[in-house]
Structure formats: structure tokens, C-alpha cells
Design a protein around this motif. Structure first.
Motif, short mmCIF file in Angstrom:
data_model
loop_
_atom_site.label_atom_id
_atom_site.label_comp_id
_atom_site.label_asym_id
_atom_site.label_seq_id
_atom_site.Cartn_x
_atom_site.Cartn_y
_atom_site.Cartn_z
N GLY A 1 -37.78 -34.19 11.52
CA GLY A 1 -36.74 -33.31 12.02
C GLY A 1 -35.69 -33.15 10.94
O GLY A 1 -35.48 -34.07 10.14
N SER B 1 -37.47 -29.99 17.07
CA SER B 1 -37.17 -28.63 16.61
C SER B 1 -36.27 -27.95 17.63
O SER B 1 -36.73 -27.53 18.71
CB SER B 1 -38.48 -27.85 16.43
N TYR C 1 -33.82 -23.03 14.89
CA TYR C 1 -35.02 -23.71 14.42
C TYR C 1 -35.17 -23.66 12.90
O TYR C 1 -35.26 -22.59 12.32
CB TYR C 1 -36.23 -23.09 15.11
N ARG C 2 -35.18 -24.87 12.30
CA ARG C 2 -35.27 -24.94 10.85
C ARG C 2 -36.64 -24.49 10.39
O ARG C 2 -37.68 -24.98 10.86
CB ARG C 2 -35.00 -26.37 10.38
N THR D 1 -39.08 -27.19 9.15
CA THR D 1 -39.69 -27.98 10.21
C THR D 1 -40.84 -27.23 10.87
O THR D 1 -41.91 -27.79 11.14
CB THR D 1 -38.64 -28.35 11.27
N VAL D 2 -40.60 -25.95 11.13
CA VAL D 2 -41.63 -25.12 11.76
C VAL D 2 -42.88 -25.05 10.88
O VAL D 2 -44.01 -25.25 11.35
CB VAL D 2 -41.10 -23.71 12.06
N VAL E 1 -44.26 -31.86 20.06
CA VAL E 1 -43.05 -31.09 19.78
C VAL E 1 -42.01 -31.37 20.87
O VAL E 1 -42.29 -31.19 22.06
CB VAL E 1 -43.35 -29.59 19.72
N THR F 1 -38.50 -29.98 21.99
CA THR F 1 -37.74 -28.77 21.70
C THR F 1 -36.95 -28.34 22.92
O THR F 1 -37.05 -28.95 23.99
CB THR F 1 -38.68 -27.65 21.23
#
Length: 240
Positions: free
Chosen positions: A85, A134, A138-139, A142-143, A158, A160
């Protein structure tokens, strides 16, 4: 099992409604949520009320879905457990990593320094799992890391704040938390609670967890890691 709560019939200014979700940046949320003429007591009451509601909604939904036990099963069955993260989510990753590594072997924090996504991706096995946090906004790194890990054959857990999050479609297991807040910052309360819940369920079924914890306690004492705290008169007498 927790009982289901009746959803409020009236819209709430501080719930994570569609309007609230449209406030993408902390700057936008500050202008919408923080009033200059509100007292500290009133703001405190709003924050406490909203945090309580977000946590309850998260627990209610997770109780019905069974998503956390499924994620715990994936983690237990993995040969290597990676946790990642970025930004604020890095704190959640470190929190979960600290709890899981106390009772499980082969738990690795992907922090970009001691262990980078590139290093992880070069050696992914089907028996590996990546737990990734995430949250909006949303970075991108990271995605992409999560997508590539899944494409390489690993399992992806995940955590989120939306069923429509970028990594939702790639997840082997998806845990959704509510982050509705009365603050300029989205709430971390449900995320921290899910870390605690996930690590507890995983540890409860982990072979050798008790032995591992006992060994850690012994070495922590040998290394003098913790302050001894106040001593009773009997303790003082024993040390004489």
C-alpha cells in the motif's frame, strides 16, 4: 452474529453517500465538512457518530458476505504473504504486517525500500498472495502492482473502499470497508478494524501460532525490547 441495523431513511451530510464520494480530495472535503462556526464539542459529536456508523456498516456487511474468512483462508494457504500500500495506505499495510508476522512465517512488507514491487514480480508463484490496500484517490502504482501480480499467477486480496475500485475486478478476494467521515480525511477506523479482524481470524487457524508467540516473547525479553513497567515490592525483594 451481529444484528442488521436499519439504514437511515433520511440522507446524512456526513455519510459516504454518492455526494460524499464525489468529494475526492481532502481540500474538497474540508470545505464541505468543516464549518468555522461549529464548536469543538459539536464537531467531536459528529466525528464519533459518523465513525461509529461507518464501522457498524462495515461489520454488518462483512458478517453477511463472509469476505474476511475467505481472505484469511487464502492467506493461510499461501507459501509467501506480501502486503502493500502507498501513501496513507502504507500505514495500514504496516499495521497488518506487524500482526500477521507475529504468528505466520514468510510475511513480507512491500515498502519500496527493503522490498520493491519489481523484486516481488520477478518471482511470483501460484502459491503466493498479495494483500493490498487501495483507497481513493487510488494510487496508480498500487493498482498496476496488483494487476501485474495477479497476471503473474498470484492470489490478490484487495482491501478497498468501493466495489468499483480499480483493483476490484482483479481481486481473488475483495474486502470492502466504509470510510464515511465528518472530517476532511476519510475515516481509517473501519480499515484498522478490518486489519485486526483479518489477522485474528488468520492467527486462530494458523498452525504453530501459540508456539511462535511464546518464542517471540522469550526473545523480546532477552533483547530487552519492552519497558519493565512498575515493580511490586515482591519484585524488588527478588532482585536484591
Amino acid at each position: 452474529m451481529m444484528s442488521e441495523r436499519q439504514e437511515p431513511t433520511q440522507p446524512d451530510d456526513f455519510d459516504d453517500s454518492l455526494h460524499d464520494r464525489s468529494l475526492v480530495s481532502p481540500g474538497e472535503r474540508y470545505g464541505e465538512r468543516i464549518r468555522t462556526n461549529i464548536s469543538a464539542e459539536a464537531l467531536q459529536a459528529r466525528v464519533i457518530e459518523t465513525e461509529t456508523r461507518s464501522l457498524q456498516r462495515t461489520f454488518d456487511e462483512l458478517t453477511r458476505s463472509g469476505d474476511v474468512p475467505r481472505a484469511a483462508t487464502l492467506i493461510l494457504g499461501a507459501r509467501r504473504r506480501y502486503i502493500g500500500g502507498l501513501g496513507k495506505a502504507a500505514a495500514y499495510a504496516e499495521l497488518l504486517g506487524a500482526d500477521l508476522s507475529a504468528t505466520l512465517s514468510n510475511v513480507f512488507l512491500v515498502d519500496g525500500r527493503a522490498l520493491s514491487p519489481l523484486t516481488v514480480l520477478t518471482d511470483v508463484r501460484a502459491s503466493d498472495v498479495l494483500i493490498v490496500f487501495s483507497m481513493r484517490r487510488y494510487r496508480a502504482e498500487t493498482v498496476r502492482f496488483g494487476e501485474l501480480f495477479r497476471e503473474a499467477g498470484g492470489q490478490l486480496v484487495v482491501i478497498t473502499d468501493s466495489d468499483d475500485a480499480p483493483l476490484a475486478a482483479s481481486a481473488s478476494s475483495l474486502i470492502r470497508v466504509h470510510t464515511g467521515s465528518a472530517s476532511y480525511a476519510d475515516s481509517p477506523t473501519s480499515v484498522a478494524a478490518v486489519c485486526h479482524l483479518l489477522s485474528t481470524l488468520t492467527t486462530a487457524s494458523a498452525k504453530g501460532a501459540r508456539r511462535r508467540l511464546a518464542t517471540r516473547d522469550r526473545f523480546a525479553t532477552d533483547l530487552g525490547l519492552h519497558h519493565p513497567g512498575p515493580h511490586t515490592d515482591a519484585d524488588k525483594e527478588q532482585r536484591k
